[in-house]
Design a protein around this motif. Structure first.
Motif, PDB file in Angstrom:
ATOM      1  N   TRP A   4       0.827  -1.207   0.000  1.00 43.18           N
ATOM      2  CA  TRP A   4       0.000   0.000   0.000  1.00 43.18           C
ATOM      3  C   TRP A   4       0.864   1.261   0.000  1.00 43.18           C
ATOM      4  O   TRP A   4       0.358   2.369  -0.150  1.00 43.18           O
ATOM      5  CB  TRP A   4      -0.901   0.030   1.246  1.00 43.18           C
ATOM      6  CG  TRP A   4      -2.101  -0.863   1.142  1.00 43.18           C
ATOM      7  CD1 TRP A   4      -2.357  -1.800   0.189  1.00 43.18           C
ATOM      8  CD2 TRP A   4      -3.217  -0.895   2.032  1.00 43.18           C
ATOM      9  NE1 TRP A   4      -3.545  -2.422   0.430  1.00 43.18           N
ATOM     10  CE2 TRP A   4      -4.097  -1.880   1.564  1.00 43.18           C
ATOM     11  CE3 TRP A   4      -3.549  -0.198   3.188  1.00 43.18           C
ATOM     12  CZ2 TRP A   4      -5.298  -2.184   2.197  1.00 43.18           C
ATOM     13  CZ3 TRP A   4      -4.743  -0.494   3.831  1.00 43.18           C
ATOM     14  CH2 TRP A   4      -5.608  -1.477   3.330  1.00 43.18           C
TER      15      TRP A   4
ATOM     16  N   VAL B 210      -6.905   3.653   7.010  1.00 48.95           N
ATOM     17  CA  VAL B 210      -5.959   4.113   5.983  1.00 48.95           C
ATOM     18  C   VAL B 210      -6.641   4.207   4.616  1.00 48.95           C
ATOM     19  O   VAL B 210      -6.415   5.156   3.855  1.00 48.95           O
ATOM     20  CB  VAL B 210      -4.738   3.168   5.923  1.00 48.95           C
ATOM     21  CG1 VAL B 210      -3.883   3.475   4.710  1.00 48.95           C
ATOM     22  CG2 VAL B 210      -3.914   3.300   7.192  1.00 48.95           C
ATOM     23  N   ILE B 211      -7.512   3.244   4.311  1.00 49.50           N
ATOM     24  CA  ILE B 211      -8.224   3.299   3.027  1.00 49.50           C
ATOM     25  C   ILE B 211      -9.140   4.520   2.974  1.00 49.50           C
ATOM     26  O   ILE B 211      -9.203   5.236   1.975  1.00 49.50           O
ATOM     27  CB  ILE B 211      -9.084   2.027   2.821  1.00 49.50           C
ATOM     28  CG1 ILE B 211      -8.194   0.817   2.542  1.00 49.50           C
ATOM     29  CG2 ILE B 211     -10.041   2.215   1.651  1.00 49.50           C
ATOM     30  CD1 ILE B 211      -8.988  -0.441   2.258  1.00 49.50           C
TER      31      ILE B 211
ATOM     32  N   GLU C 278      -6.874  -4.123  -2.772  1.00 51.67           N
ATOM     33  CA  GLU C 278      -6.583  -2.700  -2.792  1.00 51.67           C
ATOM     34  C   GLU C 278      -5.191  -2.434  -3.375  1.00 51.67           C
ATOM     35  O   GLU C 278      -4.967  -1.438  -4.067  1.00 51.67           O
ATOM     36  CB  GLU C 278      -6.692  -2.155  -1.355  1.00 51.67           C
ATOM     37  CG  GLU C 278      -6.408  -0.680  -1.197  1.00 51.67           C
ATOM     38  CD  GLU C 278      -7.527   0.211  -1.730  1.00 51.67           C
ATOM     39  OE1 GLU C 278      -8.551  -0.316  -2.189  1.00 51.67           O
ATOM     40  OE2 GLU C 278      -7.339   1.445  -1.694  1.00 51.67           O
TER      41      GLU C 278
ATOM     42  N   GLU D  54       0.491   4.018  -2.719  1.00 52.34           N
ATOM     43  CA  GLU D  54      -0.723   4.824  -2.750  1.00 52.34           C
ATOM     44  C   GLU D  54      -0.963   5.595  -1.456  1.00 52.34           C
ATOM     45  O   GLU D  54      -1.417   6.734  -1.473  1.00 52.34           O
ATOM     46  CB  GLU D  54      -1.920   3.920  -3.045  1.00 52.34           C
ATOM     47  CG  GLU D  54      -3.179   4.686  -3.406  1.00 52.34           C
ATOM     48  CD  GLU D  54      -4.261   3.764  -3.955  1.00 52.34           C
ATOM     49  OE1 GLU D  54      -5.414   4.189  -3.997  1.00 52.34           O
ATOM     50  OE2 GLU D  54      -3.936   2.616  -4.330  1.00 52.34           O
ATOM     51  N   HIS D  55      -0.669   4.945  -0.335  1.00 51.25           N
ATOM     52  CA  HIS D  55      -1.067   5.542   0.937  1.00 51.25           C
ATOM     53  C   HIS D  55       0.088   6.135   1.730  1.00 51.25           C
ATOM     54  O   HIS D  55      -0.131   6.694   2.807  1.00 51.25           O
ATOM     55  CB  HIS D  55      -1.802   4.512   1.798  1.00 51.25           C
ATOM     56  CG  HIS D  55      -3.058   3.998   1.158  1.00 51.25           C
ATOM     57  ND1 HIS D  55      -4.172   4.782   0.965  1.00 51.25           N
ATOM     58  CD2 HIS D  55      -3.371   2.789   0.636  1.00 51.25           C
ATOM     59  CE1 HIS D  55      -5.119   4.059   0.368  1.00 51.25           C
ATOM     60  NE2 HIS D  55      -4.650   2.857   0.154  1.00 51.25           N
TER      61      HIS D  55
ATOM     62  N   THR E 189     -12.401  -0.340  -3.936  1.00 49.22           N
ATOM     63  CA  THR E 189     -12.304   0.057  -2.533  1.00 49.22           C
ATOM     64  C   THR E 189     -13.461  -0.516  -1.716  1.00 49.22           C
ATOM     65  O   THR E 189     -13.273  -0.965  -0.584  1.00 49.22           O
ATOM     66  CB  THR E 189     -12.280   1.591  -2.409  1.00 49.22           C
ATOM     67  OG1 THR E 189     -11.199   2.077  -3.203  1.00 49.22           O
ATOM     68  CG2 THR E 189     -12.087   2.026  -0.975  1.00 49.22           C
TER      69      THR E 189
END
Lengths: 108, 135
Positions: free
Chosen positions: A39, A105-106, B61, A42-43, B74
């Motif tokens: 991730w 986080v999403i 994701e 992206e995060h 998502t």
């Protein structure tokens, strides 16, 4: 594992199978930790916290394996099993927290 | 597991039990330690199942990229994470309920997380298939 600690041997090898089940669970946490790193692109850097959390659980399991195996091996053949609620509750809580952190986080 | 030979312990219960374990497990007679370990392994299998859902959500994701529209991707990831969390919480509940049932020689409770697992997996797979086929 350390056979010297178990005066009574269980032919069903239940203590050993249970310890292996914990080992598989440990590896599942490592897998989830590794996936969280993906991730990062992206995060951002916050994923290090997710990775660290999952790895910490794996380390906690690994560090206590021997002690808990000994406890189980000694309980074999005793009239009482002395189940411990603590580790089960802690493990569930860890998974729920990890999931919640991932959700945060999403969504944020 | 419940149909193995009946276990007849002579020592009664719960002395020396402290804190959380005492409160959650209550009275009854300590079951055969092998049954307790079997219950523990079943609990761990549920925890790994929960982790598999978490891993699925995280992987979706991370890797699905442009295969799905962002909202769908998502949404699915969130669903999988939520199902994983529910199963993880249900695993402890079940561990305790089974332990209690064994302590009172009652029939083992049904696992309500099993339908959660089946429904969660079916819905997630269905949506993924649907999007892949019809998008």
């Amino acid at each position: 594992m350390n056979a010297r600690h178990s005066a009574v041997v269980d032919p069903g090898l239940q203590p050993e199978r249970t310890t292996l089940a914990w080992s598989r669970t440990l590896m599942a946490f490592v897998t989830v930790a590794a996936l969280f790193l993906r991730w990062g692109g992206e995060h951002g850097a916050v994923v290090v916290l997710l990775f660290g959390g999952a790895i910490a659980v794996a380390l906690a399991i690994g560090a206590t394996q021997r002690r808990r195996y000994t406890h189980r091996a000694q309980a074999m053949g005793q009239p009482t099993g002395q189940p411990k609620v603590g580790p089960a509750v802690a493990l569930s809580a860890a998974v729920v927290l990890l999931g919640a952190a991932g959700l945060a986080v999403i969504l944020i | 597991m419940a149909d193995q030979e009946p276990h007849s312990p002579t020592t009664p219960p719960t002395t020396g039990r402290t804190g959380l374990s005492a409160r959650l497990l209550g009275g009854g007679i300590e079951p055969d330690p092998r049954f307790t370990l079997a219950n523990e392994r079943t609990f761990l299998a549920w925890i790994r199942t929960a982790l598999a859902f978490l891993a699925g959500g995280v992987a979706l994701e991370a890797f699905a990229g442009d295969v799905f529209p962002t909202v769908v991707r998502t949404g699915l990831a969130i669903t999988l994470l939520l199902v994983g969390m529910v199963i993880a919480a249900g695993a402890t509940t079940r561990w305790i309920r089974v332990e209690r049932a064994m302590r009172h020689s009652l029939p083992l409770p049904l696992p309500w997380i099993a339908p959660v697992l089946a429904t969660g997996a079916a819905i997630a797979t269905g949506i993924m298939l649907g999007v892949l086929i019809f998008r």
